[in-house]
Design a protein around this motif. Structure first.
Motif, PDB file in Angstrom:
ATOM      1  N   LEU A   9      20.963 -33.004 -14.744  1.00 50.01           N
ATOM      2  CA  LEU A   9      21.296 -32.464 -16.054  1.00 50.01           C
ATOM      3  C   LEU A   9      21.853 -33.552 -16.962  1.00 50.01           C
ATOM      4  O   LEU A   9      21.477 -33.654 -18.142  1.00 50.01           O
ATOM      5  N   ARG A  10      22.753 -34.380 -16.429  1.00 48.90           N
ATOM      6  CA  ARG A  10      23.333 -35.469 -17.218  1.00 48.90           C
ATOM      7  C   ARG A  10      22.246 -36.420 -17.713  1.00 48.90           C
ATOM      8  O   ARG A  10      22.260 -36.864 -18.862  1.00 48.90           O
ATOM      9  N   LYS A  11      21.309 -36.701 -16.834  1.00 46.08           N
ATOM     10  CA  LYS A  11      20.262 -37.667 -17.153  1.00 46.08           C
ATOM     11  C   LYS A  11      19.318 -37.136 -18.229  1.00 46.08           C
ATOM     12  O   LYS A  11      19.106 -37.772 -19.265  1.00 46.08           O
ATOM     13  N   MET A  49      23.701 -24.689 -25.436  1.00 42.25           N
ATOM     14  CA  MET A  49      24.200 -25.620 -24.432  1.00 42.25           C
ATOM     15  C   MET A  49      23.232 -25.811 -23.265  1.00 42.25           C
ATOM     16  O   MET A  49      22.568 -24.867 -22.844  1.00 42.25           O
ATOM     17  N   PRO A  50      23.155 -27.031 -22.728  1.00 39.80           N
ATOM     18  CA  PRO A  50      22.386 -27.250 -21.494  1.00 39.80           C
ATOM     19  C   PRO A  50      22.947 -26.374 -20.379  1.00 39.80           C
ATOM     20  O   PRO A  50      24.130 -25.995 -20.382  1.00 39.80           O
ATOM     21  N   VAL A  51      22.111 -26.057 -19.397  1.00 39.57           N
ATOM     22  CA  VAL A  51      22.509 -25.155 -18.314  1.00 39.57           C
ATOM     23  C   VAL A  51      22.368 -25.842 -16.970  1.00 39.57           C
ATOM     24  O   VAL A  51      21.302 -26.360 -16.621  1.00 39.57           O
ATOM     25  N   LEU A  52      23.455 -25.847 -16.206  1.00 39.93           N
ATOM     26  CA  LEU A  52      23.459 -26.330 -14.831  1.00 39.93           C
ATOM     27  C   LEU A  52      23.215 -25.118 -13.939  1.00 39.93           C
ATOM     28  O   LEU A  52      24.028 -24.198 -13.886  1.00 39.93           O
ATOM     29  N   ARG A  95      26.747 -25.050 -19.719  1.00 39.14           N
ATOM     30  CA  ARG A  95      27.002 -23.825 -18.967  1.00 39.14           C
ATOM     31  C   ARG A  95      26.586 -23.996 -17.510  1.00 39.14           C
ATOM     32  O   ARG A  95      25.682 -24.766 -17.209  1.00 39.14           O
ATOM     33  N   ILE A  96      27.239 -23.235 -16.629  1.00 35.69           N
ATOM     34  CA  ILE A  96      26.849 -23.219 -15.232  1.00 35.69           C
ATOM     35  C   ILE A  96      26.443 -21.801 -14.881  1.00 35.69           C
ATOM     36  O   ILE A  96      27.097 -20.838 -15.274  1.00 35.69           O
ATOM     37  N   GLU A  97      25.313 -21.665 -14.205  1.00 43.36           N
ATOM     38  CA  GLU A  97      24.840 -20.361 -13.785  1.00 43.36           C
ATOM     39  C   GLU A  97      24.473 -20.382 -12.316  1.00 43.36           C
ATOM     40  O   GLU A  97      24.183 -21.447 -11.756  1.00 43.36           O
ATOM     41  N   PHE A  98      24.479 -19.207 -11.695  1.00 38.94           N
ATOM     42  CA  PHE A  98      24.193 -19.088 -10.268  1.00 38.94           C
ATOM     43  C   PHE A  98      23.088 -18.070 -10.089  1.00 38.94           C
ATOM     44  O   PHE A  98      23.135 -16.974 -10.639  1.00 38.94           O
ATOM     45  N   THR A  99      22.082 -18.450  -9.356  1.00 37.83           N
ATOM     46  CA  THR A  99      20.916 -17.586  -9.193  1.00 37.83           C
ATOM     47  C   THR A  99      20.644 -17.363  -7.714  1.00 37.83           C
ATOM     48  O   THR A  99      21.198 -18.024  -6.846  1.00 37.83           O
ATOM     49  N   ALA A 100      19.791 -16.398  -7.463  1.00 37.69           N
ATOM     50  CA  ALA A 100      19.407 -16.089  -6.086  1.00 37.69           C
ATOM     51  C   ALA A 100      18.652 -17.261  -5.484  1.00 37.69           C
ATOM     52  O   ALA A 100      18.761 -17.504  -4.315  1.00 37.69           O
ATOM     53  N   THR A 130      14.337 -20.942 -12.033  1.00 38.23           N
ATOM     54  CA  THR A 130      13.855 -21.931 -12.995  1.00 38.23           C
ATOM     55  C   THR A 130      14.891 -22.083 -14.088  1.00 38.23           C
ATOM     56  O   THR A 130      15.736 -21.229 -14.289  1.00 38.23           O
ATOM     57  N   ALA A 131      14.804 -23.179 -14.801  1.00 38.04           N
ATOM     58  CA  ALA A 131      15.749 -23.418 -15.886  1.00 38.04           C
ATOM     59  C   ALA A 131      15.487 -22.439 -17.010  1.00 38.04           C
ATOM     60  O   ALA A 131      14.389 -21.920 -17.167  1.00 38.04           O
ATOM     61  N   PRO A 132      16.502 -22.131 -17.812  1.00 44.09           N
ATOM     62  CA  PRO A 132      16.313 -21.198 -18.911  1.00 44.09           C
ATOM     63  C   PRO A 132      15.379 -21.770 -19.968  1.00 44.09           C
ATOM     64  O   PRO A 132      15.117 -22.961 -20.002  1.00 44.09           O
ATOM     65  N   ALA A 133      14.872 -20.868 -20.800  1.00 42.74           N
ATOM     66  CA  ALA A 133      13.971 -21.307 -21.860  1.00 42.74           C
ATOM     67  C   ALA A 133      14.707 -22.202 -22.848  1.00 42.74           C
ATOM     68  O   ALA A 133      15.900 -22.075 -23.069  1.00 42.74           O
TER      69      ALA A 133
END
Length: 462
Positions: A444-446, A314-317, A457-462, A52-55
């Motif tokens: 994210l852009r929208k 910052m927004p998170v991708l 920021r860009i993050e990678f999750t399971a 899920t997206a961060p808080a």
């Protein structure tokens, strides 16, 4: 692909990628099959469900206002003979800025020729899938009395500003008071330049010679904005204790200066508080929205105009390795970002994105020219970022794959092995995976109104 069947082989941080070709020695660029070279220096990792997206981080600042005093007109003094002067002051609360977290929904990926399924030249990084869920309505946090609260997409709130009306006699002695509590909520929209606000004023209590009050308000905004509805309510009806007035105001962020595509502004407020029978001339108290909560509206996206309140958060991708459409590219994206030594990217406009995509993906040899959608060029870092657009000849050209449940990213051409030091990619993946990965950034852009120069920021999750 499902997490129960595929075993992902992920690179340990900062290890060298063994992407030299060990496949068929006679294969050459343009051949029907890519070389089958696996990554080494890896660890096993099993996937979980999508993330899920961060808080959302809400920021806060103390409310501040300009107070005033004025002599009472004769009409009021006839009713309250001892009253000479009335002053209005505002309680600014604790004055300490705070940051609180509130859960935010995850943004779904998007869904399908080489990163531009619609053929309009925008690329999926500017086109979220229609299946993407709408973000929740803006909802700032009404906490911390006397404070403003805001977030990038959650709107701007003022909670519990306390306006005190005080009557004084000729000796400066207090002979009556009235306490008014003010709340306001202003909503921004990613798809509209209209900003709607609700303002409430409640007369909490009165003392002494103050039995009732008349409260009026007027709003405005800085250059770059137009005030559409200036007064939340009309009329001069008296307010008695525990009564309140609620009304709506409206602004428009479309007052762009010539040759500009965005504007930033603050809103401002004037409150007129009088005893019944008095005609307000000057505002009793004036205030503006906080400098840190400056609203930004833009017309820089291809189809939508809208507004946000930029913050330091910052927004998170977010990319999930388990995603059924684009998951196959995530491990190699992750390795490239590790090599780059940062998790921050910066948005660029459509024209620059098109130039970046050309720089990385032209020319590009389709491995399966006779099969629609089976091969496309996926560039990373994304073309719609300032970090994208690297010369494709300097990027690792790979073909991510899953063979017998094992993920790998071999060099596509045995005569062009990767060195293990590249910091950019051109990948051979299906149009479906390509569009899906690009669509995540498109979402994210929208929804976050990413414009030229905005970091995320860009993050990678399971």
């Amino acid at each position: 692909m499902t997490s129960s069947r595929i075993r992902w082989m992920l690179l340990a941080p900062l290890v060298t990628m063994a992407l030299t070709a060990t496949g068929t020695a006679g294969a050459a660029e343009g051949g029907a099959e890519p070389a089958r070279t696996s990554l080494t220096g890896v660890t096993d990792k099993t996937t979980d469900g999508p993330s899920t997206a961060p808080a959302t981080t809400f920021e806060s600042a103390a409310f501040a206002a300009e107070d005033s005093c004025s002599r009472l007109p004769a009409g009021v003094r006839a009713t309250v003979p001892d009253a000479v002067t009335a002053c209005v002051s505002v309680d600014a609360g604790t004055g300490k800025a705070t940051r609180t977290k509130a859960a935010a929904p995850s943004l779904a990926a998007a869904g399908l020729a080489a990163d531009d399924p619609s053929g309009d030249g925008l690329g999926t990084e500017f086109e979220p899938d229609t299946d993407d869920p709408e973000p929740p309505p803006p909802s700032c946090v009404l906490t911390n009395p006397g404070n403003w609260t805001w977030s990038r997409t959650g709107g701007l709130c003022l909670n519990g500003a306390e306006v005190t009306y005080t009557l004084y006699d000729s000796n400066g002695k207090t002979i009556g008071t009235g306490l008014i509590q003010v709340n306001s909520t202003l909503a921004t929209s990613y798809k509209s330049l209209d900003l709607n606000e609700t303002i409430t004023a409640k007369l909490v209590r009165v003392t002494g010679d103050v039995k009732s009050l008349v409260v009026k308000m007027q709003v405005g905004c800085d250059a770059g904005c137009k005030t559409v509805t200036k007064q939340p309510w009309y009329g001069a009806s008296e307010m008695t204790p525990n009564t309140e007035k609620t009304g709506k105001t409206k602004y428009s962020g479309d007052a762009f200066a010539a040759d500009t595509t965005r504007s930033s502004f603050r809103t401002n407020y004037k409150m007129y508080v009088t005893m019944p029978g008095a005609t307000p001339v000057d505002p009793s108290a004036s205030w503006s929205s906080p400098a840190g909560g400056e609203i930004r509206c833009d017309k820089e996206q291809p189809r939508l105009r809208g507004c946000v309140i930029p913050t330091n958060d910052m927004p998170v991708l977010s990319y999930s390795r388990a995603h059924e459409k684009y998951g196959i590219v995530v491990p190699i994206y992750e390795q490239i970002m590790q090599r780059r030594g940062t998790d921050v990217l910066h948005a660029v406009n459509q024209a620059k994105a098109t130039a970046n995509r050309t720089a990385t993906c032209t020319p590009f040899t389709n491995l399966y020219p006779g099969v629609a959608g089976k091969d496309s060029c996926d560039e990373f870092p994304p073309a719609s970022t300032s970090e994208g657009g690297q010369d494709g000849n300097l990027c690792a050209e790979l073909t991510p794959q899953v063979v017998n449940g094992l993920w790998s990213a071999p060099a596509t051409w045995p005569n062009r092995p990767a060195s293990g030091n590249e910091t950019c990619l051109r990948l051979h993946i299906t149009q479906r995976a390509n569009s899906s990965a690009g669509g995540v950034l498109g979402s994210l852009r929208k929804y976050q109104r990413l414009v030229e120069g905005d970091p995320f920021r860009i993050e990678f999750t399971a």
